[in-house]
Design an enzyme around this catalytic site. Structure first.
Site, PDB file in Angstrom:
ATOM      1  N   GLY A  10     -14.565  37.183 -54.328  1.00  0.00           N
ATOM      2  CA  GLY A  10     -15.368  36.011 -53.960  1.00  0.00           C
ATOM      3  C   GLY A  10     -14.895  35.059 -52.893  1.00  0.00           C
ATOM      4  CD  GLN A  11     -17.614  30.797 -50.321  1.00  0.00           C
ATOM      5  OE1 GLN A  11     -17.154  30.253 -49.279  1.00  0.00           O
ATOM      6  NE2 GLN A  11     -18.783  30.231 -51.129  1.00  0.00           N
ATOM      7  CG  LEU A  12     -12.453  29.308 -56.208  1.00  0.00           C
ATOM      8  CD1 LEU A  12     -11.875  28.285 -54.798  1.00  0.00           C
ATOM      9  CD2 LEU A  12     -13.246  28.475 -56.843  1.00  0.00           C
ATOM     10  CB  ALA A  59     -19.785  32.794 -60.816  1.00  0.00           C
ATOM     11  CB  THR A  61     -22.726  32.144 -56.650  1.00  0.00           C
ATOM     12  OG1 THR A  61     -22.694  33.395 -55.735  1.00  0.00           O
ATOM     13  CG2 THR A  61     -21.501  31.967 -57.424  1.00  0.00           C
ATOM     14  CE1 TYR A 124     -24.524  29.416 -59.685  1.00  0.00           C
ATOM     15  CE2 TYR A 124     -25.058  27.057 -58.954  1.00  0.00           C
ATOM     16  CZ  TYR A 124     -24.125  28.092 -59.169  1.00  0.00           C
ATOM     17  OH  TYR A 124     -22.737  27.981 -58.808  1.00  0.00           O
TER      18      TYR A 124
HETATM   19  N1  LIG Z   1     -20.680  28.562 -53.650  1.00  0.00           N
HETATM   20  C1  LIG Z   1     -20.823  27.499 -53.864  1.00  0.00           C
HETATM   21  O1  LIG Z   1     -21.426  26.647 -53.060  1.00  0.00           O
HETATM   22  C2  LIG Z   1     -20.460  26.821 -55.333  1.00  0.00           C
HETATM   23  C3  LIG Z   1     -20.914  25.573 -55.372  1.00  0.00           C
HETATM   24  C4  LIG Z   1     -20.362  24.965 -56.738  1.00  0.00           C
HETATM   25  C5  LIG Z   1     -19.589  25.743 -57.563  1.00  0.00           C
HETATM   26  N2  LIG Z   1     -19.472  27.059 -57.361  1.00  0.00           N
HETATM   27  C6  LIG Z   1     -18.800  28.024 -58.292  1.00  0.00           C
HETATM   28  O2  LIG Z   1     -17.559  28.034 -57.881  1.00  0.00           O
HETATM   29  C7  LIG Z   1     -17.154  29.681 -58.452  1.00  0.00           C
HETATM   30  C8  LIG Z   1     -16.907  30.607 -57.176  1.00  0.00           C
HETATM   31  O3  LIG Z   1     -17.890  30.510 -56.362  1.00  0.00           O
HETATM   32  P1  LIG Z   1     -17.806  31.592 -55.110  1.00  0.00           P
HETATM   33  O4  LIG Z   1     -18.562  30.738 -53.966  1.00  0.00           O
HETATM   34  O5  LIG Z   1     -16.373  31.911 -54.859  1.00  0.00           O
HETATM   35  O6  LIG Z   1     -18.809  32.932 -55.445  1.00  0.00           O
HETATM   36  P2  LIG Z   1     -18.832  34.225 -54.849  1.00  0.00           P
HETATM   37  O7  LIG Z   1     -18.178  34.202 -53.609  1.00  0.00           O
HETATM   38  O8  LIG Z   1     -20.273  34.704 -55.282  1.00  0.00           O
HETATM   39  O9  LIG Z   1     -17.889  35.017 -55.729  1.00  0.00           O
HETATM   40  C9  LIG Z   1     -18.107  35.493 -57.185  1.00  0.00           C
HETATM   41  C10 LIG Z   1     -17.415  36.726 -57.665  1.00  0.00           C
HETATM   42  O10 LIG Z   1     -17.742  37.241 -58.818  1.00  0.00           O
HETATM   43  C11 LIG Z   1     -18.052  38.458 -58.918  1.00  0.00           C
HETATM   44  N3  LIG Z   1     -18.627  38.979 -60.020  1.00  0.00           N
HETATM   45  C12 LIG Z   1     -20.036  38.860 -60.313  1.00  0.00           C
HETATM   46  N4  LIG Z   1     -20.342  39.082 -61.515  1.00  0.00           N
HETATM   47  C13 LIG Z   1     -18.973  39.614 -62.129  1.00  0.00           C
HETATM   48  C14 LIG Z   1     -18.820  40.062 -63.340  1.00  0.00           C
HETATM   49  N5  LIG Z   1     -19.669  40.444 -64.090  1.00  0.00           N
HETATM   50  N6  LIG Z   1     -17.432  40.411 -63.616  1.00  0.00           N
HETATM   51  C15 LIG Z   1     -16.492  40.262 -62.623  1.00  0.00           C
HETATM   52  N7  LIG Z   1     -16.959  39.642 -61.320  1.00  0.00           N
HETATM   53  C16 LIG Z   1     -18.094  39.192 -61.208  1.00  0.00           C
HETATM   54  C17 LIG Z   1     -18.537  38.652 -57.536  1.00  0.00           C
HETATM   55  O11 LIG Z   1     -18.627  40.043 -57.195  1.00  0.00           O
HETATM   56  P3  LIG Z   1     -19.832  41.109 -56.673  1.00  0.00           P
HETATM   57  O12 LIG Z   1     -19.936  40.052 -55.447  1.00  0.00           O
HETATM   58  O13 LIG Z   1     -19.208  42.289 -56.335  1.00  0.00           O
HETATM   59  O14 LIG Z   1     -20.744  40.930 -57.799  1.00  0.00           O
HETATM   60  C18 LIG Z   1     -17.906  38.062 -56.710  1.00  0.00           C
HETATM   61  O15 LIG Z   1     -16.786  38.566 -56.090  1.00  0.00           O
HETATM   62  C19 LIG Z   1     -18.367  30.009 -59.089  1.00  0.00           C
HETATM   63  O16 LIG Z   1     -18.209  29.635 -60.305  1.00  0.00           O
HETATM   64  C20 LIG Z   1     -19.609  29.188 -58.461  1.00  0.00           C
HETATM   65  O17 LIG Z   1     -20.588  28.943 -59.483  1.00  0.00           O
HETATM   66  C21 LIG Z   1     -19.852  27.579 -56.103  1.00  0.00           C
END
Ligand SMILES: NC(=O)c1ccc[n+]([C@@H]2O[C@H](COP(=O)([O-])OP(=O)(O)OC[C@H]3O[C@@H](n4cnc5c(N)ncnc54)[C@H](OP(=O)(O)O)[C@@H]3O)[C@@H](O)[C@H]2O)c1
Length: 283
Positions: A10-12, A59, A61, A124
């Site tokens: 994922g992004q983070l 997550a 997201t 969410y």
């Molecule tokens: N994005 C934002 O603007 C934002 C803002 C505030 C907080 N956050 C929080 O910051 C954190 C990181 O966010 P991000 O933007 O990096 O999210 P992201 O890019 O959507 O990455 C989430 C990763 O989790 C993986 N995933 C989903 N279900 C899973 C499972 N059951 N087991 C293992 N991996 C799984 C996804 O894989 P697949 O894609 O292959 O399913 C994806 O690689 C999250 O907790 C999010 O809630 C994000």
């Protein structure tokens, strides 16, 4: 130090991999490699690796889709948080969880601190709040960082959406009545690492400093990348998004500041740095 990263594609997650690669003994797992819903496999893996730290970046997201996919959002963000927290506890490891500004309802008009009562408007937001609760409940050795409007090189984010839309549109409508803070993955990773090194526990708001609207943010992106597109400001109601979002969700890094731990920069400076580093890579 042995560190496990969950959701490493994922992004983070991918930013953590890049940053920690040469600093710790790293074990990173993408969704395909390790599903946080599979408790048995989590126990097996963690028992063999015996990590000091587990960083849960896995997550669900997609804020709008979550309104129609409550079960999978709940499973990933709530049950997955329980599993990773519980199994990290079993192997004596710290667990790190990331939460969101969307746990607040946005009716306040000054920055939200850790003292403010969450009241999420969306599925969410609700699942992320329950994820925080589960993370705390199953492992006292936890760190929870609340972040907002995240962007980085990999994965999907607002900057990439503006770039993609600008390629096929002469004008893009962007909301100008939601206020928050764009936050760079690299800064979140660095702040988390500071907390890890000093062995902190607890809840920390950890967004970049300052605030803006999505409209003003998109203007910055267009200017910086010389995109040939007009940005039209609109009101939230016009967008007809499935999920409700807080009108105001600026996070104050109150705990970080009180304890002299805050290294988060102003969002403008962070964005500048991001563009200087990656400009050629996504245009
Ligand atoms: N994005 C934002 O603007 C934002 C803002 C505030 C907080 N956050 C929080 O910051 C954190 C990181 O966010 P991000 O933007 O990096 O999210 P992201 O890019 O959507 O990455 C989430 C990763 O989790 C993986 N995933 C989903 N279900 C899973 C499972 N059951 N087991 C293992 N991996 C799984 C996804 O894989 P697949 O894609 O292959 O399913 C994806 O690689 C999250 O907790 C999010 O809630 C994000």
């Amino acid at each position: 130090m042995k560190v496990i990263i969950l959701g490493s594609n994922g992004q983070l997650g991918s930013e953590f991999v890049d940053f920690l690669e040469d600093k710790v003994d790293l074990f990173s797992f993408s969704h395909k490699e390790l599903d946080i819903l599979n408790l048995r496999v989590l126990i097996e893996k963690f028992s063999v690796i015996k990590p000091d730290i587990v960083i849960n970046c896995a997550a669900y997201t997609n804020v709008d889709k979550a309104e129609d996919e409550e079960d999978i959002a709940y499973l990933t963000n709530v049950i997955g948080a329980r599993n990773s927290s519980y199994v990290s506890y079993k192997v004596n490891s710290k667990i790190i969880f990331f939460s969101t500004d969307y746990i607040f309802n946005g009716t306040k008009n000054s920055p939200y601190t850790e003292l403010d009562e969450p009241n999420p408007l969306s599925i969410y937001g609700k699942t992320k709040l329950l994820g925080e609760i589960n993370t705390k409940l199953y492992n006292p050795n936890h760190l929870i960082l609340r972040i907002s409007w995240l962007y980085g090189l990999k994965g999907i984010n607002f900057i990439k959406k503006i770039i993609d839309l600008s390629k096929v549109n002469e004008a893009i409508k962007v909301v100008d009545d939601q206020i928050g803070t764009p936050t760079y993955t690299f800064d979140v990773v660095k702040q988390t690492y500071e907390l890890i090194k000093k062995d902190y526990v607890g809840l920390f708001h950890s967004s970049n400093e300052g605030f803006t609207t999505w409209y003003q943010f998109s203007i910055k992106i267009v200017e910086k990348l010389n995109l040939n597109v007009e940005i039209i400001p609109i009101k939230t109601e016009e967008l007809k998004q499935k999920a409700k979002r807080p009108k105001y969700s600026v996070l104050e890094n109150y705990n970080l500041k009180l304890e002299n731990l805050n290294i988060m920069r102003h969002w403008n400076e962070a964005l500048e740095d991001f563009f200087n580093k990656y400009k050629g890579k996504f245009i």
